[in-house]
Design a protein around this motif. Structure first.
Motif, PDB file in Angstrom:
ATOM      1  N   TYR A 199       0.861  -1.183   0.000  1.00 62.74           N
ATOM      2  CA  TYR A 199       0.000   0.000   0.000  1.00 62.74           C
ATOM      3  C   TYR A 199       0.897   1.233   0.000  1.00 62.74           C
ATOM      4  CZ  TYR A 199      -3.640  -3.323   1.184  1.00 62.74           C
ATOM      5  OH  TYR A 199      -4.506  -4.388   1.154  1.00 62.74           O
ATOM      6  N   TYR A 255      -7.880   6.112  -0.878  1.00 55.89           N
ATOM      7  CA  TYR A 255      -8.803   4.986  -0.747  1.00 55.89           C
ATOM      8  C   TYR A 255      -9.685   4.871  -1.990  1.00 55.89           C
ATOM      9  CZ  TYR A 255      -7.777   4.375   4.229  1.00 55.89           C
ATOM     10  OH  TYR A 255      -7.149   4.112   5.426  1.00 55.89           O
ATOM     11  N   ASN A 256     -10.234   3.674  -2.149  1.00 59.32           N
ATOM     12  CA  ASN A 256     -11.227   3.445  -3.195  1.00 59.32           C
ATOM     13  C   ASN A 256     -12.630   3.751  -2.657  1.00 59.32           C
ATOM     14  OD1 ASN A 256      -9.950   2.526  -5.624  1.00 59.32           O
ATOM     15  ND2 ASN A 256      -9.408   0.628  -4.564  1.00 59.32           N
ATOM     16  N   LYS A 286     -10.719   6.931  -6.797  1.00 57.61           N
ATOM     17  CA  LYS A 286      -9.575   6.822  -5.903  1.00 57.61           C
ATOM     18  C   LYS A 286      -9.303   8.220  -5.372  1.00 57.61           C
ATOM     19  CE  LYS A 286      -7.478   2.919  -8.351  1.00 57.61           C
ATOM     20  NZ  LYS A 286      -6.294   2.415  -9.096  1.00 57.61           N
ATOM     21  N   VAL A 328      -5.671   2.195  -1.297  1.00 64.11           N
ATOM     22  CA  VAL A 328      -5.459   1.618  -2.624  1.00 64.11           C
ATOM     23  C   VAL A 328      -4.130   0.863  -2.621  1.00 64.11           C
ATOM     24  CG1 VAL A 328      -5.148   2.137  -5.070  1.00 64.11           C
ATOM     25  CG2 VAL A 328      -6.756   3.493  -3.685  1.00 64.11           C
TER      26      VAL A 328
END
Length: 762
Positions: free
Chosen positions: A623, A629-630, A640, A665
């Motif tokens: 990561y 983040y998604n 994203k 992500v």
């Protein structure tokens, strides 16, 4: 190395495990797609049951037990362990006693091979009849889980003769072979007596038979047989496989005695506390270069051979000094930083016994009793390529010893690299998953570049450690031979080449790493060596993860802009751990960052499930940015987003029914993909090495998530070591100091200096 000697020496950083944190992660898998409906599958299985029942009735009583072994072959979509038809086994009373790979379609024109999984099941005629009745009449209520398991089945049959007989060339007429028999628990002795009786009936001499059974594992039987015996015994139903055994006791090329050494033996004022065990043909203990720095221990009950002493002396000399050609003429060598404990295991007592079972028995007795030895070198083994579908007793024995007693075995991969494929493949026991298989490199005759020595066997490895050789060290060739200790002419050198002499270079470094750093384990040493290895192709089948030609001090050293961190810990199967990569936020890095990491584990081995040979492993996910983040919603575009920079948009999306991923992500990394790796994704390998080059703008508090995995019912804790290197080649500051300032739990590892590992003997 002491700080007093070199103020610029920067030891790698330890205590990385203090950075580890807990983490939660959702695992999402898609629904399975089945190759046929239940009605289609049911009809197919009923017809196969009718055929196999007739085949079982036709097997002579002397070739079977009351329970028989069948092969249940799954469709190619159901390779993963999670697809094992457990409901089917439970409902039918079939006992799943092992597995292997199944090659069900091989197109030699296209070079494409299709693989699936074969489960060995133990059952009787009554259970087969009950299953057939259930499927035919439909009177018994069948659950959806059971029906879906039936839909996974491609074929239910007896094992075919060509699947039992493996590794024999057309020219093979007589020799030692290894039979592998399925386990029969309390009826194992009865089964063995039946098998022995058949062998004797076919003319095999009883004194050539050697038998070794492992609790919860297979039974290995070696024997000296003719080809017709192999063909006649192949339909003995409890027989899993038979393959040839060929041994070259002291594998090396035809060397020659060289000129006078021109170097002087060490004075012998001190001896090292760091020990390397050497299983070989014995040593010339009075040789001036060995006399004070080695010990000949108990040996196998046979008479030593001169060529064995010569080979073992050369191997021991490499452990202590490396290639003698590196020293200047007239140079007096320093007292070596390791000590050799020699165990003569060759030749075996009976010169006709070419199976090494005596040697393996001896090794299995020695290793548990020697708590003072963590690293063992083996520069011998049976000749012939490993077989993916079966494991040799030698390999299994070393893997179990490594697992049970936390030892590191370093094994030469063999010298058949010039033979045509697949006979140039690595040889047992270098295919072990809990140790290191070592090949040999040399120098190109024209441009001097490093290359695999042509004789050095190539990979890939087996399921559980697909990259083989693990490492390569200098082994020489006819143009650049190694200069070795000569047992028959103590004032001269022996010029030779071979993987036999590359392996002890690695053994010596592994032992020195452990001896110089008390807190390290054999898993850490294995991970460090693989992490330090250099291959211009990153990883391949010829050099493996690469060559080792650095000194131990270099392996344990950092630069101001290239820093290595060690994490050593353990976790439960199904466990999760977050490993922060300590990239400092306050270092004002403005250039690309190169990350690399190596993960090594130790796993209990399962010789019954060769396709699932390793019972535990660790899966890693990278990561790069802990703020990205998604955000997703079924049927809508996903995003994203940075949870700080994009906070307003995120609020709108969440109010609109979007959900945020549980973890940031993930990022991809470069990793090696062999044919086996593509099939299995290296998911169950005991070693993984990866790389990632990133712009600094894409990185913020990067981390790895480790996922512990167990199979075959394993609940054992998983010991692991992770080595991470952060490199910023164009960084003008001091990355080493920046990391220590920002991550204060990390500390430079304590490295014992020479005086601390040597004992004066005046």
């Amino acid at each position: 190395m002491s700080k007093d000697k070199n103020e610029n020496y920067l030891p790698i950083l330890g205590n990385g495990e203090r950075l580890i944190d807990s983490v939660s992660k959702k695992f999402v898998g898609g629904p399975a797609t089945y190759p046929r409906t239940f009605e289609e599958a049911k009809t197919r299985v009923i017809n196969q049951l009718k055929t196999v029942q007739k085949q079982i009735e036709a097997i002579p009583e002397e070739n079977k037990m009351s329970e028989v072994i069948l092969a249940l072959r799954l469709n190619e979509k159901f390779l993963a362990k999670t697809y094992t038809p457990e409901t089917f086994f439970k409902k039918t009373g079939f006992e799943n006693i092992g597995s292997r790979r199944w090659i069900y379609d091989e197109n030699k024109n296209t070079g494409k091979t299709n693989y699936s999984k074969l489960h060995f099941i133990k059952t009787d005629q009554e259970n087969l009849l009950n299953l057939r009745d259930s499927l035919e009449t439909g009177l018994i209520s069948l659950t959806e889980s059971f029906k879906n398991d039936v839909r996974k089945i491609e074929e239910l049959s007896l094992l075919k003769t060509e699947e039992v007989i493996q590794g024999f060339g057309d020219e093979w007429t007589e020799g030692s072979v290894e039979f592998v028999l399925h386990p029969f628990e309390e009826n194992n002795d009865t089964m063995l007596e039946k098998f022995k009786k058949r062998l004797l009936y076919f003319g095999v001499q009883e004194e050539s038979l050697k038998i070794k059974s492992y609790d919860g594992g297979p039974t290995f039987v070696s024997a000296l047989v003719k080809r017709e015996v192999v063909d006649k015994i192949a339909d003995f139903n409890p027989l899993r496989t038979v393959h040839p055994l060929k041994l070259e006791f002291f594998p090396q090329f035809r060397g020659e005695d060289g000129s006078e050494q021109g170097i002087l033996p060490p004075i012998g004022k001190s001896i090292s506390q760091i020990k390397v065990g050497v299983f070989d043909g014995g040593i010339e203990s009075e040789h001036p270069f060995l006399k004070n720095f080695s010990k000949e221990n108990q040996s196998i009950g046979s008479i030593a051979l001169p060529e064995g002493i010569k080979h073992g002396t050369a191997v021991a000399g490499v452990v202590l000094y490396g290639d003698l050609n590196q020293y200047e003429k007239g140079e007096q060598l320093e007292d070596p930083v390791v000590f050799v404990e020699s165990f003569r295991v060759l030749p075996v007592k009976n010169p006709r016994d070419l199976d090494l079972y005596e040697a393996i028995d001896f090794i299995e007795n020695v290793v548990p009793s020697r708590h003072d030895i963590d690293v063992y070198n083996l520069s011998f083994g049976p000749v012939g390529p490993i077989l993916d579908d079966e494991i040799s007793r030698f390999t299994y024995a070393l893997d179990m010893l490594a697992w049970n007693y936390q030892k590191l075995f370093v094994v030469a991969v063999g010298n058949d690299g010039q033979r045509p494929e697949p006979f140039n493949r690595i040889q047992a026991p270098a295919d072990l998953v809990n140790g290191l298989g070592v090949g040999a490199y040399t120098y190109h005759s024209q441009n001097g570049s490093i290359e695999r020595a042509s004789y050095s066997c190539v990979g890939g490895g087996r399921e559980g450690c697909k990259v083989k050789p693990d490492l390569c060290a200098f082994g020489g060739d006819s143009k650049y031979p190694m200069h070795l200790l000569n047992a028959t002419n103590q004032n001269g050198v022996w010029l030779n080449a071979g993987t036999s002499f590359a392996a002890p270079i690695v053994s010596s470094k592994a032992a020195e790493i452990l001896g110089r750093c008390n807190q390290f384990t054999p898993i850490v040493a294995r991970a460090l060596l693989i992490h330090a290895a250099d291959n211009p192709n990153r990883v391949d089948n010829e050099l493996g993860y690469g060559i080792i030609n650095q000194k131990v001090e270099d392996i344990l050293n950092c630069d101001t802009n290239k820093v290595t961190i060690i994490y050593s810990n353990s976790m439960n199967p199904t466990g999760l751990a977050k490993l922060p990569i300590p990239l400092p936020l306050n270092a004002s890095i403005g250039t690309d960052v190169h990350l690399s990491w190596t993960i090594a584990t130790s796993s209990k081995a399962n010789a019954l499930h060769v396709e699932d040979y390793t019972e535990s492993a660790i899966e890693d996910t990278f990561y790069p940015h802990d703020k990205k983040y998604n955000f997703s919603k079924p049927g809508e575009k996903s995003y994203k987003l940075n949870i700080i920079d994009d906070a307003s948009l995120i609020d709108e999306l969440l109010n609109d029914g979007y959900s945020r991923s549980s973890l940031p992500v993930s990022g991809s990394a470069h990793q090696y993909q062999t044919e086996l790796a593509r099939r299995g994704e290296m998911k169950w390998d005991t070693v993984v090495k990866k790389w990632r080059n990133s712009r600094i703008s894409t990185l913020e508090n990067p981390f790895l998530v480790l996922h512990g995995m167990g199979r075959n019912g394993s609940t054992d804790r998983i010991d692991y070591a992770v080595i991470v290197t952060i490199s910023v080649p164009r960084y003008e500051g001091n990355l080493y100091e920046a990391i220590l300032n920002e991550y204060r739990v990390l500390e430079p590892i304590g490295i014992r200096n020479r005086n601390e590992i040597m004992i004066n003997i005046d």
